[in-house]
Design a protein around this motif. Structure first.
Motif, PDB file in Angstrom:
ATOM      1  N   ALA A 150     -10.073  23.371   7.839  1.00 21.42           N
ATOM      2  CA  ALA A 150      -9.947  23.748   6.423  1.00 21.42           C
ATOM      3  C   ALA A 150      -8.499  24.054   6.047  1.00 21.42           C
ATOM      4  CB  ALA A 150     -10.835  24.955   6.125  1.00 21.42           C
ATOM      5  N   TYR A 151      -7.768  24.677   6.964  1.00 21.10           N
ATOM      6  CA  TYR A 151      -6.391  25.057   6.655  1.00 21.10           C
ATOM      7  C   TYR A 151      -5.382  24.078   7.258  1.00 21.10           C
ATOM      8  CZ  TYR A 151      -9.198  29.162   5.656  1.00 21.10           C
ATOM      9  OH  TYR A 151     -10.190  29.996   5.194  1.00 21.10           O
ATOM     10  N   ARG A 152      -5.897  22.944   7.750  1.00 22.78           N
ATOM     11  CA  ARG A 152      -5.081  21.837   8.275  1.00 22.78           C
ATOM     12  C   ARG A 152      -4.042  22.335   9.272  1.00 22.78           C
ATOM     13  NH1 ARG A 152      -4.816  19.168   2.260  1.00 22.78           N
ATOM     14  NH2 ARG A 152      -7.017  18.683   2.229  1.00 22.78           N
ATOM     15  N   ARG A 153      -4.502  23.161  10.183  1.00 18.34           N
ATOM     16  CA  ARG A 153      -3.595  23.739  11.177  1.00 18.34           C
ATOM     17  C   ARG A 153      -3.251  22.713  12.253  1.00 18.34           C
ATOM     18  NH1 ARG A 153      -6.718  29.531  11.692  1.00 18.34           N
ATOM     19  NH2 ARG A 153      -5.893  30.380   9.745  1.00 18.34           N
ATOM     20  N   ASP A 154      -2.055  22.858  12.802  1.00 16.12           N
ATOM     21  CA  ASP A 154      -1.722  22.163  14.038  1.00 16.12           C
ATOM     22  C   ASP A 154      -1.918  20.644  13.915  1.00 16.12           C
ATOM     23  OD1 ASP A 154      -1.214  21.854  16.753  1.00 16.12           O
ATOM     24  OD2 ASP A 154      -3.263  22.276  17.373  1.00 16.12           O
ATOM     25  N   GLY A 155      -1.562  20.082  12.747  1.00 13.31           N
ATOM     26  CA  GLY A 155      -1.667  18.625  12.575  1.00 13.31           C
ATOM     27  C   GLY A 155      -3.090  18.085  12.568  1.00 13.31           C
ATOM     28  N   ALA A 156      -4.046  18.910  12.179  1.00 13.63           N
ATOM     29  CA  ALA A 156      -5.456  18.494  12.249  1.00 13.63           C
ATOM     30  C   ALA A 156      -5.760  17.363  11.277  1.00 13.63           C
ATOM     31  CB  ALA A 156      -6.359  19.685  11.958  1.00 13.63           C
ATOM     32  N   ILE A 202       0.858  -1.188   0.000  1.00 14.92           N
ATOM     33  CA  ILE A 202       0.000   0.000   0.000  1.00 14.92           C
ATOM     34  C   ILE A 202       0.896   1.241   0.000  1.00 14.92           C
ATOM     35  CG2 ILE A 202      -1.849   1.227   1.200  1.00 14.92           C
ATOM     36  CD1 ILE A 202      -2.483  -1.412   2.680  1.00 14.92           C
ATOM     37  N   TYR A 203       0.688   2.103  -0.982  1.00 21.38           N
ATOM     38  CA  TYR A 203       1.451   3.350  -1.111  1.00 21.38           C
ATOM     39  C   TYR A 203       0.517   4.518  -0.799  1.00 21.38           C
ATOM     40  CZ  TYR A 203       4.814   0.247  -3.221  1.00 21.38           C
ATOM     41  OH  TYR A 203       5.705  -0.781  -3.420  1.00 21.38           O
ATOM     42  N   ALA A 204       1.077   5.615  -0.294  1.00 24.53           N
ATOM     43  CA  ALA A 204       0.226   6.734   0.113  1.00 24.53           C
ATOM     44  C   ALA A 204       0.909   8.061  -0.194  1.00 24.53           C
ATOM     45  CB  ALA A 204      -0.072   6.641   1.608  1.00 24.53           C
ATOM     46  N   THR A 205       0.082   9.072  -0.526  1.00 30.18           N
ATOM     47  CA  THR A 205       0.637  10.417  -0.728  1.00 30.18           C
ATOM     48  C   THR A 205      -0.260  11.456  -0.072  1.00 30.18           C
ATOM     49  OG1 THR A 205      -0.546  10.908  -2.801  1.00 30.18           O
ATOM     50  CG2 THR A 205       1.564   9.747  -2.986  1.00 30.18           C
ATOM     51  N   ASP A 206       0.349  12.529   0.362  1.00 32.92           N
ATOM     52  CA  ASP A 206      -0.402  13.687   0.849  1.00 32.92           C
ATOM     53  C   ASP A 206       0.498  14.911   0.796  1.00 32.92           C
ATOM     54  OD1 ASP A 206      -3.230  14.005   2.527  1.00 32.92           O
ATOM     55  OD2 ASP A 206      -1.808  15.620   2.913  1.00 32.92           O
ATOM     56  N   LYS A 207      -0.127  16.079   0.581  1.00 34.37           N
ATOM     57  CA  LYS A 207       0.645  17.327   0.509  1.00 34.37           C
ATOM     58  C   LYS A 207       1.037  17.836   1.893  1.00 34.37           C
ATOM     59  CE  LYS A 207      -1.030  18.992  -3.922  1.00 34.37           C
ATOM     60  NZ  LYS A 207      -1.599  20.110  -4.660  1.00 34.37           N
ATOM     61  N   VAL A 208       0.482  17.217   2.935  1.00 36.28           N
ATOM     62  CA  VAL A 208       0.857  17.571   4.312  1.00 36.28           C
ATOM     63  C   VAL A 208       1.777  16.473   4.830  1.00 36.28           C
ATOM     64  CG1 VAL A 208       0.002  18.032   6.647  1.00 36.28           C
ATOM     65  CG2 VAL A 208      -1.350  18.762   4.664  1.00 36.28           C
ATOM     66  N   ASP A 209       3.023  16.826   5.136  1.00 38.90           N
ATOM     67  CA  ASP A 209       4.030  15.831   5.536  1.00 38.90           C
ATOM     68  C   ASP A 209       3.572  14.982   6.727  1.00 38.90           C
ATOM     69  OD1 ASP A 209       5.912  16.361   3.564  1.00 38.90           O
ATOM     70  OD2 ASP A 209       6.845  17.977   4.711  1.00 38.90           O
TER      71      ASP A 209
END
Length: 345
Positions: free
Chosen positions: A332-338, A195-202
């Motif tokens: 919405a802005y994916r703050r603080d590791g949300a 299983i491979y995964a990608t996301d723009k948030v590290d």
């Protein structure tokens, strides 16, 4: 009156006193909201006034991921009683149209959806009303947060039905928000190992790696197609697109092997998306759209109740209703590791 978080326009949430709803139909149930999660679709209405070409009807009380306590029941609601803790199936289908009769209540011709602007007020309020058939009593020991998370898990379970993948096959999840992570866990539960995964948030890519991905990367930080194909030179059997992003769709087409399946779970903000016709024809790629989920909430509750899936790590932030604006901004802005932001009532 009761308190509700009301979307009044792009980027604006107001906490207002609104009329408390009442039971109208004999099988209606008045529910007192316990925990309400913010879904990607709720956030779409917060960041844009058009979703998939449809104009958003403000003001709107959104929210459809929730757990609640039964307050009162109509005379025909015999399956549940006041005081019961329940999870909620947000889609209200008619039961009589061609879609419902053929086992597709999620594409019902007369569908009403909890918290869909212009259709029905959502659960980001102290109380809301649903038919009794949409309420599922919780197993002993299940928390209200776990019950709320059953709804995003149900979408992953439904999406996974479209691919008969298992041991020996390889797949990717592009977009590792709560639903993407639920797809990862569902795949692992079904025996998929590669299983491979990608996301723009590290941080999200790192969580995917910790959860069950064999490799995870950030498409903004490198060539993820090359990185994955270096490890899987023949390509992937399936790609689950879980972010609604055109670039991810392009990557999916490149990653898939001939005869592969693209399961399109994400909801694009734009009215149209595009595929390179030559590539998808020559590879004979199957493209499967996903419409929410079809009767998977109970299955999700069973899996969580039996301890087969632990979703608690998804619930990263909880706010009180008075801080609804901050809750929406954090999500919405994916703050603080949300990951999953919820409002507790």
């Amino acid at each position: 009156p009761m308190k509700a978080a009301v979307l009044t326009g792009v980027g604006r949430v107001e906490v207002r006193d609104v009329p408390k709803p009442g039971i109208k139909a004999p099988d209606d149930v008045l529910l007192k909201t316990a925990v309400a999660g913010l879904c990607g679709s709720d956030l779409h209405y917060f960041i844009a006034d058009r979703v998939g070409g449809e104009k958003v009807a403000y003001p709107a009380i959104v929210g459809h991921e929730c757990s609640a306590v039964v307050e009162t029941v109509g005379p025909a609601a015999t399956r549940i009683k006041p005081g019961d803790r329940v999870a909620v199936e947000p889609a209200i289908s008619c039961g009589t149209c061609d879609q419902c009769r053929s086992g597709r209540p999620h594409t019902c011709r007369n569908l009403g959806f909890l918290g869909h602007p212009g259709e029905r007020n959502g659960c980001l309020a102290e109380y809301f009303v649903m038919p009794a058939r949409n309420c599922f009593p919780l197993p002993e020991g299940m928390t209200m947060t776990e019950a709320m998370l059953a709804e995003p898990l149900s979408i992953a379970l439904h999406a996974f039905h479209f691919w008969s993948g298992g041991k020996g096959q390889a797949m990717a999840v592009l977009g590792c928000g709560p639903i993407g992570l639920c797809v990862l866990m569902t795949a692992r539960l079904n025996g998929v190992r590669d299983i491979y995964a990608t996301d723009k948030v590290d941080e999200r890519a790192a969580i995917a790696l910790k959860t069950c991905a064999v490799w995870a990367g950030n498409p903004d930080g490198g060539d993820i197609v090359r990185d994955i194909l270096d490890r899987q030179p023949l390509g992937l059997d399936a790609v689950f697109e879980c972010c609604g992003d055109q670039a991810a769709l392009d990557q999916a087409v490149e990653l898939l092997k001939p005869g592969g399946t693209l399961v399109f779970v994400g909801v694009p903000l734009s009215e149209r998306v595009y595929f390179p016709s030559g590539r998808i024809r020559r590879k004979e790629i199957r493209i499967q759209n996903v419409r929410r989920q079809n009767r998977c909430v109970e299955q999700a509750l069973d899996l969580v109740g039996a301890g087969k899936l632990d979703l608690n790590f998804l619930a990263t932030h909880t706010f009180e209703v008075k801080d609804a604006q901050k809750a929406f901004e954090t999500a919405a802005y994916r703050r603080d590791g949300a990951l999953k932001v919820s409002i507790a009532f």
